[in-house]
Scaffold this motif. Structure first.
Motif, PDB file in Angstrom:
ATOM      1  N   TYR A 273      -7.369   4.511   3.840  1.00  0.00           N
ATOM      2  CA  TYR A 273      -7.088   3.443   3.028  1.00  0.00           C
ATOM      3  C   TYR A 273      -8.015   2.426   3.239  1.00  0.00           C
ATOM      4  O   TYR A 273      -8.147   1.930   4.320  1.00  0.00           O
ATOM      5  CB  TYR A 273      -5.466   3.104   3.226  1.00  0.00           C
ATOM      6  CG  TYR A 273      -4.728   4.494   2.890  1.00  0.00           C
ATOM      7  CD1 TYR A 273      -4.048   4.342   1.326  1.00  0.00           C
ATOM      8  CD2 TYR A 273      -4.656   5.688   3.429  1.00  0.00           C
ATOM      9  CE1 TYR A 273      -3.497   5.251   0.912  1.00  0.00           C
ATOM     10  CE2 TYR A 273      -3.871   6.738   3.023  1.00  0.00           C
ATOM     11  CZ  TYR A 273      -3.459   6.501   1.719  1.00  0.00           C
ATOM     12  OH  TYR A 273      -2.588   7.489   1.287  1.00  0.00           O
TER      13      TYR A 273
ATOM     14  N   ASP B 283      -8.501  -4.074   1.972  1.00  0.00           N
ATOM     15  CA  ASP B 283      -8.725  -5.083   1.199  1.00  0.00           C
ATOM     16  C   ASP B 283      -7.933  -4.815  -0.096  1.00  0.00           C
ATOM     17  O   ASP B 283      -7.812  -5.527  -1.195  1.00  0.00           O
ATOM     18  CB  ASP B 283     -10.115  -5.111   0.812  1.00  0.00           C
ATOM     19  CG  ASP B 283     -11.173  -5.492   2.012  1.00  0.00           C
ATOM     20  OD1 ASP B 283     -10.573  -6.374   2.841  1.00  0.00           O
ATOM     21  OD2 ASP B 283     -12.281  -5.092   2.091  1.00  0.00           O
ATOM     22  N   ALA B 284      -7.311  -3.689  -0.147  1.00  0.00           N
ATOM     23  CA  ALA B 284      -6.378  -3.375  -1.351  1.00  0.00           C
ATOM     24  C   ALA B 284      -4.947  -3.348  -1.064  1.00  0.00           C
ATOM     25  O   ALA B 284      -4.684  -3.543   0.226  1.00  0.00           O
ATOM     26  CB  ALA B 284      -6.737  -1.779  -1.817  1.00  0.00           C
ATOM     27  N   PRO B 285      -4.142  -3.402  -2.038  1.00  0.00           N
ATOM     28  CA  PRO B 285      -2.569  -3.549  -1.903  1.00  0.00           C
ATOM     29  C   PRO B 285      -2.289  -2.285  -0.948  1.00  0.00           C
ATOM     30  O   PRO B 285      -2.992  -1.266  -0.993  1.00  0.00           O
ATOM     31  CB  PRO B 285      -2.004  -3.575  -3.285  1.00  0.00           C
ATOM     32  CG  PRO B 285      -3.014  -3.947  -4.208  1.00  0.00           C
ATOM     33  CD  PRO B 285      -4.542  -3.587  -3.441  1.00  0.00           C
ATOM     34  N   ALA B 286      -1.021  -2.433  -0.486  1.00  0.00           N
ATOM     35  CA  ALA B 286      -0.402  -1.361   0.330  1.00  0.00           C
ATOM     36  C   ALA B 286      -0.320  -0.215  -0.454  1.00  0.00           C
ATOM     37  O   ALA B 286      -0.144  -0.173  -1.621  1.00  0.00           O
ATOM     38  CB  ALA B 286       0.919  -1.908   0.871  1.00  0.00           C
TER      39      ALA B 286
ATOM     40  N   THR C 184      -0.598   2.489  -6.304  1.00  0.00           N
ATOM     41  CA  THR C 184      -1.089   1.137  -5.859  1.00  0.00           C
ATOM     42  C   THR C 184      -1.899   1.578  -4.437  1.00  0.00           C
ATOM     43  O   THR C 184      -1.895   2.573  -3.895  1.00  0.00           O
ATOM     44  CB  THR C 184      -0.302  -0.097  -5.080  1.00  0.00           C
ATOM     45  OG1 THR C 184       0.613   0.671  -4.040  1.00  0.00           O
ATOM     46  CG2 THR C 184       0.844  -0.448  -6.280  1.00  0.00           C
ATOM     47  N   GLY C 185      -2.893   0.682  -4.411  1.00  0.00           N
ATOM     48  CA  GLY C 185      -3.724   1.115  -3.012  1.00  0.00           C
ATOM     49  C   GLY C 185      -4.972   1.698  -3.447  1.00  0.00           C
ATOM     50  O   GLY C 185      -5.563   2.010  -4.616  1.00  0.00           O
ATOM     51  N   GLN C 186      -5.800   1.823  -2.280  1.00  0.00           N
ATOM     52  CA  GLN C 186      -7.430   2.499  -2.701  1.00  0.00           C
ATOM     53  C   GLN C 186      -7.654   3.372  -1.538  1.00  0.00           C
ATOM     54  O   GLN C 186      -7.529   3.004  -0.430  1.00  0.00           O
ATOM     55  CB  GLN C 186      -8.282   1.174  -2.718  1.00  0.00           C
ATOM     56  CG  GLN C 186      -9.686   1.938  -3.068  1.00  0.00           C
ATOM     57  CD  GLN C 186     -10.777   0.810  -3.448  1.00  0.00           C
ATOM     58  OE1 GLN C 186     -10.410  -0.161  -4.254  1.00  0.00           O
ATOM     59  NE2 GLN C 186     -11.839   0.910  -2.769  1.00  0.00           N
TER      60      GLN C 186
ATOM     61  N   HIS D 148       1.007   3.030  -2.148  1.00  0.00           N
ATOM     62  CA  HIS D 148       2.203   3.771  -2.687  1.00  0.00           C
ATOM     63  C   HIS D 148       1.748   4.799  -3.645  1.00  0.00           C
ATOM     64  O   HIS D 148       0.911   4.549  -4.523  1.00  0.00           O
ATOM     65  CB  HIS D 148       2.850   2.511  -3.177  1.00  0.00           C
ATOM     66  CG  HIS D 148       4.256   3.150  -3.862  1.00  0.00           C
ATOM     67  ND1 HIS D 148       4.698   2.507  -4.958  1.00  0.00           N
ATOM     68  CD2 HIS D 148       5.053   4.117  -3.518  1.00  0.00           C
ATOM     69  CE1 HIS D 148       5.969   2.905  -5.371  1.00  0.00           C
ATOM     70  NE2 HIS D 148       6.165   4.088  -4.498  1.00  0.00           N
TER      71      HIS D 148
END
Length: 329
Positions: free
Chosen positions: A127, A130-133, A92-94, A135
Motif C-alpha cells: 500500500y 502517500d495515498a489515503p488509508a 480508497t487507497g493505492q 478501504h
C-alpha cells in the motif's frame, strides 16, 4: 490477497442444490491478518453453514470503519494461490500489485483487478503511504475443475458497464446483470456488482433466477426481502428470485454477489482451493520447496520475503455441509 490466519482450518465444501428464495443473515467476523502485524479485516465468506455463493468462496472487507484499527500497513509479501481468481475492488487507497507472471501495476479505486491463479501463481500487495488509508473489498472465485490448470494471468479493467435506473446505479464487476456484461473473464455463470441507492430509493433490480445471490452493505441501510440490512453481515437470498425490491430512506452502498450454485466439491486451506487433501499438500510442498516452475519468483522481491506456509492440520476435518433455509440449525 492472502489468507494469513496462523492456523487455517481445512474446509471441505460440498456441492449443493439451490434452496429456493430465503433471507438469512450471516455475521461478519473480525479476522487478524499477518499474525504479529495486527491487521484486521471483516470476513463474511466462507461461513460454517454457507461456504460458497455461486463460485464466490471468500469475501473480506478491509479498512471497514468498525474493524480494529492499527498503525500497521496491510502490506502482504509474496504468497501463492491455486484454483481460484482473486478480485480486488478498492474504494480508497493505492495498492502496488506484483506477481509471478510479470505484472507490476498500481491499483486505484474504480478499477477491477482480477488475478487468475490456475495451476499456480504468486503475488504481493503493498500500500502507498502517500495515498489515503486503504478501504475496499477482496474476494475469491473458485475455478471449476476444467479451469484449475489454466495458465495464470492478470487483468485490470478501468471501463466497466453500469446499470442505471431511477434511484440506483450498479457497476458490473464480473459476469452479467440486467443485460450488462463485464469484460472480466469468468469461468462460471456469475455476477458481482457494486450497487448504490439514492436517498428515498424504491427500486426493483432484475436477477437471474437460476443464480443464488447475497448482499453485503458497505455503507447506509437497505431493506431487501423484508429484511432491514445495515453494514456488516451478509444477507443470503437463496435461488429462484427474478428480482429484488430494494428501498433505502438514507441511501446505501452494497455489493451484490451471485452465480449458479457451485456443483463441485472444494477443499479450501490457506491460499489454496483444490479438490482433495492431497492436492493441497502438493501445492504447499511446491511453495515450501521453492518450486519456481509452479510458483516463479516475483521481480523486485527476494526469496526471503516469501510468506511461509502454515503447518497442515494433522487430520482431515469432516466435510462442512451447507445448511440454509429449513435445514439450518
Amino acid at each position: 490477497m492472502s489468507d494469513l490466519e496462523e492456523h487455517p482450518a481445512e474446509q471441505l465444501c460440498e456441492p449443493t442444490a439451490g434452496p429456493g428464495p430465503v433471507a438469512e443473515l450471516f455475521p461478519a467476523r473480525e479476522v487478524p491478518l499477518g499474525g504479529v502485524r495486527g491487521v484486521f479485516v471483516e470476513r463474511v465468506l466462507p461461513q460454517r453453514d454457507l461456504p460458497t455463493v455461486g463460485a464466490w468462496c471468500f469475501f473480506d472487507h478491509f479498512g471497514s470503519p468498525t474493524v480494529t484499527k492499527t498503525d500497521a500497513p496491510p502490506d502482504i509479501d509474496p504468497h501463492p494461490h491455486i484454483g481460484l481468481q482473486t478480485v480486488t475492488w478498492p474504494f480508497t487507497g493505492q495498492i502496488r500489485h506484483r506477481d509471478s507472471v510479470g505484472s507490476d501495476v498500481e491499483i486505484h479505486p474504480g478499477q477491477l483487478n482480477l488475478m487468475t491463479s490456475g495451476r499456480g501463481i504468486a503475488h504481493s500487495e503493498y500500500y502507498s503511504a502517500d495515498a489515503p488509508a486503504g478501504h475496499g473489498l477482496q474476494l475469491w472465485i473458485a475455478l471449476p475443475g476444467n479451469a484449475t490448470r489454466v495458465d495464470p494471468h492478470f487483468e485490470q479493467h478501468r471501463d466497466l458497464p453500469v446499470f442505471r435506473a431511477d434511484g440506483i446505479e450498479a457497476i458490473v464487476l464480473i459476469g452479467s446483470l440486467a443485460g450488462h456484461a463485464s469484460p472480466a473473464r469468468a469461468y462460471t455463470p456469475i455476477v458481482g456488482a457494486d450497487v448504490r441507492l439514492e436517498r428515498g430509493a424504491a427500486v426493483t433490480l432484475p436477477l437471474e433466477p437460476g443464480f443464488e445471490h447475497a448482499i453485503m452493505v458497505i455503507e447506509g441501510e437497505v431493506t431487501v426481502a423484508d429484511t432491514e440490512l445495515a453494514a456488516g453481515p451478509l444477507l443470503y437470498l437463496g435461488t429462484e428470485r427474478n428480482e429484488l425490491r430494494l428501498t433505502s430512506s438514507g441511501g446505501a452502498h452494497f455489493l451484490l454477489i451471485g452465480g449458479e450454485p457451485f456443483g463441485e466439491e472444494l477443499v479450501m486451506w490457506w491460499n489454496f482451493v483444490g479438490r482433495s487433501h492431497e492436492e493441497i499438500v502438493a501445492a504447499r510442498n511446491d511453495w515450501e520447496n521453492h518450486d519456481v516452475a509452479r510458483f516463479p519468483d516475483i521481480a523486485g522481491h527476494t526469496p526471503e520475503q516469501r510468506i511461509p506456509a502454515p503447518p497442515l492440520p494433522a487430520l482431515h476435518l469432516k466435510p462442512r455441509k451447507r445448511r440454509v433455509g429449513s435445514d439450518r440449525s
